[in-house]
Design an enzyme around this catalytic site. Structure first.
Site, PDB file in Angstrom:
ATOM      1  N   ASP A 171       1.135  -1.064  -0.018  1.00  0.00           N
ATOM      2  CA  ASP A 171      -0.024   0.085  -0.015  1.00  0.00           C
ATOM      3  C   ASP A 171       0.868   1.306  -0.102  1.00  0.00           C
ATOM      4  OD1 ASP A 171      -2.478   1.460   0.330  1.00  0.00           O
ATOM      5  OD2 ASP A 171      -1.888   1.678   2.483  1.00  0.00           O
ATOM      6  N   ASP A 179      -0.209   4.838   0.852  1.00  0.00           N
ATOM      7  CA  ASP A 179      -0.484   5.875   2.143  1.00  0.00           C
ATOM      8  C   ASP A 179      -0.292   5.367   3.578  1.00  0.00           C
ATOM      9  OD1 ASP A 179      -1.242   8.557   0.682  1.00  0.00           O
ATOM     10  OD2 ASP A 179      -2.301   6.830  -0.416  1.00  0.00           O
ATOM     11  N   GLU A 182      -1.124  10.527   4.320  1.00  0.00           N
ATOM     12  CA  GLU A 182      -2.145  10.250   3.880  1.00  0.00           C
ATOM     13  C   GLU A 182      -2.138  11.199   2.623  1.00  0.00           C
ATOM     14  OE1 GLU A 182      -4.390   7.755   3.830  1.00  0.00           O
ATOM     15  OE2 GLU A 182      -3.532   6.525   5.279  1.00  0.00           O
ATOM     16  N   ARG A 234     -14.292  12.347  -0.251  1.00  0.00           N
ATOM     17  CA  ARG A 234     -13.074  13.281  -0.268  1.00  0.00           C
ATOM     18  C   ARG A 234     -12.783  13.869  -1.443  1.00  0.00           C
ATOM     19  NH1 ARG A 234      -9.289   8.921   2.234  1.00  0.00           N
ATOM     20  NH2 ARG A 234     -10.649   7.422   0.931  1.00  0.00           N
ATOM     21  N   SER A 242      -2.270   1.045  -4.941  1.00  0.00           N
ATOM     22  CA  SER A 242      -2.814   2.049  -3.736  1.00  0.00           C
ATOM     23  C   SER A 242      -4.172   2.329  -4.349  1.00  0.00           C
ATOM     24  CB  SER A 242      -1.898   3.349  -3.996  1.00  0.00           C
ATOM     25  OG  SER A 242      -2.128   4.350  -3.167  1.00  0.00           O
ATOM     26  N   GLY A 243      -4.950   2.721  -3.162  1.00  0.00           N
ATOM     27  CA  GLY A 243      -6.364   3.300  -3.293  1.00  0.00           C
ATOM     28  C   GLY A 243      -6.024   4.869  -3.435  1.00  0.00           C
ATOM     29  N   LYS A 248      -7.309  -3.584  -6.093  1.00  0.00           N
ATOM     30  CA  LYS A 248      -5.969  -4.149  -5.580  1.00  0.00           C
ATOM     31  C   LYS A 248      -5.751  -5.443  -5.390  1.00  0.00           C
ATOM     32  CE  LYS A 248      -4.634  -1.343  -2.062  1.00  0.00           C
ATOM     33  NZ  LYS A 248      -4.389  -0.618  -0.750  1.00  0.00           N
ATOM     34  N   ASP A 285      -1.764  -1.065   5.833  1.00  0.00           N
ATOM     35  CA  ASP A 285      -2.279  -0.584   6.960  1.00  0.00           C
ATOM     36  C   ASP A 285      -3.873  -0.453   7.239  1.00  0.00           C
ATOM     37  OD1 ASP A 285      -2.794   2.795   7.061  1.00  0.00           O
ATOM     38  OD2 ASP A 285      -2.141   1.714   5.315  1.00  0.00           O
TER      39      ASP A 285
END
Length: 300
Positions: free
Chosen positions: A99, A101, A108, A144, A188-189, A233, A256
Site C-alpha cells: 500500500d 499511504d 495520507e 473526499r 494503492s487506493g 488492488k 495498514d
C-alpha cells in the site's frame, strides 16, 4: 522453579501454527539486554541468537513452542515478535506488494492535499473511518475527492515536494528485496500523481492507483477511469502473483488499512504495518515498533 507470569494484554494478532516448526523472532529499534533475558526466561529458551542484517536488530530464540503469551510479552516491552515458519526464507520471495499511504510513505496524501484548502480535519476524519472499515472505501474516496474540486494541480506538487516522506526503513526494505530479485508493486487506493513518481524514484516494478481528473490545471473533484478500491488492488495482486510467483515463490503484501485486507487474502504472507486493529487481526504478522526494514527479519 519458574516464576508465575503476570497478566499480559494480548495486543499482537500474529498467527501461530502448532503443526509447523517455527522460529520465535524478536526485533525492535532498541532492545535492552534485560528485555531479551526476560523473554528468554519466559520462553525457556536455551539461547538468544542474533539474526538478520542488523537494522533493526533481531534475535531468534531456538526451540520455543508457539505461545500467544510470549508475543504479548514482547509487545508489552516495546518489541515486534513473530513465530515464523522455519522454512520461510527471503530467497523464496518473488513479489512484494505495498500500500502507499501510511505504509510505504508516512502521510495520507489526500489529507495533505485537503490541507492546502484548509479542510484537512474534515477529509482526515473520512479517511480514518474508511481505514477502520467503518465506511465503504469507494464511497469514502468519492466523497473526499469531491471536496477537492477546483484545487490547482500545483497543490499536489507541493504535497509531493514538501510533505511526502518515505516511512522509516522503506529504502532498506526495498534494497533487501531487490537484492534477491523480488519484484515490487505499489497497489494503492491513492493517486497516480504520487505512485508514478514513487515508482520512478524507487525503481519499483509496478504501480496501480486512481487517476484524479484534471481540467485546465485544476482538479474536477472526480476520478478519471476505473476506481481502484480494495477489490481492484486484490485483483492486481492476483494477476501479478499468477505471472511471477510460480508454484513455490512467496508473495508478500504490506498495508495498514481495511482496504488492504482483500490484498492480504491473495498473499502468502501479509504484514500489518502500524495498522488499524481490524487489519492487525487479519494479518500474518504485525510490525508496530520497527520500520519497514523489519519485514526482512521475518525471512531471515
Amino acid at each position: 522453579m519458574r516464576p508465575p507470569r503476570r497478566p499480559l494484554r494480548v495486543s499482537s494478532p500474529l498467527k501461530i501454527s502448532a503443526t509447523t516448526a517455527s522460529r520465535f523472532i524478536v526485533q525492535a529499534p532498541v532492545v535492552v539486554p534485560a528485555t531479551l533475558a526476560l523473554l528468554a526466561a519466559q520462553a525457556r529458551a536455551g539461547a538468544i541468537v542474533p539474526v538478520g542484517a542488523g537494522t533493526p536488530p533481531a534475535w531468534h530464540f531456538p526451540e520455543v513452542d508457539p505461545d500467544p503469551a510470549l508475543l504479548a510479552a514482547a509487545v508489552e516491552h516495546g518489541c515486534d515478535a513473530a513465530f515464523v515458519p522455519a522454512t520461510q526464507r527471503l530467497a523464496d520471495v518473488r513479489l512484494v506488494a505495498m500500500d502507499m499511504d501510511s505504509t510505504l510513505i508516512s502521510i495520507e496524501c489526500i489529507d495533505e492535499i485537503a490541507d492546502m484548502r484548509g479542510i484537512k480535519a474534515e477529509v482526515a476524519a473520512i479517511t480514518a473511518s474508511a481505514m477502520r472499515g467503518e465506511i465503504e472505501f469507494a464511497e469514502s474516496l468519492r466523497r473526499r475527492v469531491a471536496l477537492l474540486a477546483d484545487l490547482p494541480l500545483s497543490a499536489l506538487e507541493r504535497v509531493y515536494d514538501e510533505r511526502l516522506r518515505l516511512s522509516p526503513g522503506a529504502q532498506s526494505m526495498l534494497s533487501g528485496f531487490a537484492a534477491i530479485g523480488a519484484r515490487t508493486a505499489l497497489l494503492s487506493g491513492g493517486f497516480t500523481f504520487f505512485t508514478e513518481r514513487l515508482k520512478a524514484r524507487l525503481k519499483l516494478d509496478y504501480a496501480t492507483a486512481n487517476t484524479l481528473e484534471v481540467v485546465a490545471g485544476k482538479l474536477t473533484g472526480r476520478i478519471s477511469g476505473a476506481l481502484i478500491d480494495a477489490d481492484a488492488k486484490a485483483a492486481a495482486l492476483r494477476k501479478l502473483k499468477h505471472e511471477l510467483a510460480g508454484k513455490s515463490g512467496l508473495v508478500v503484501a504490506i498495508g495498514d488499512g481495511a482496504n488492504d485486507l482483500p490484498m492480504f487474502a491473495e498473499a502468502d504472507v501479509s504484514v500489518a504495518y502500524r495498522a488499524k486493529p481490524v487489519v492487525r487481526a487479519k494479518a500474518t504478522y504485525a510490525i508496530d515498533h520497527c520500520g519497514l526494514d523489519g519485514v526482512l527479519n521475518l525471512f531471515c
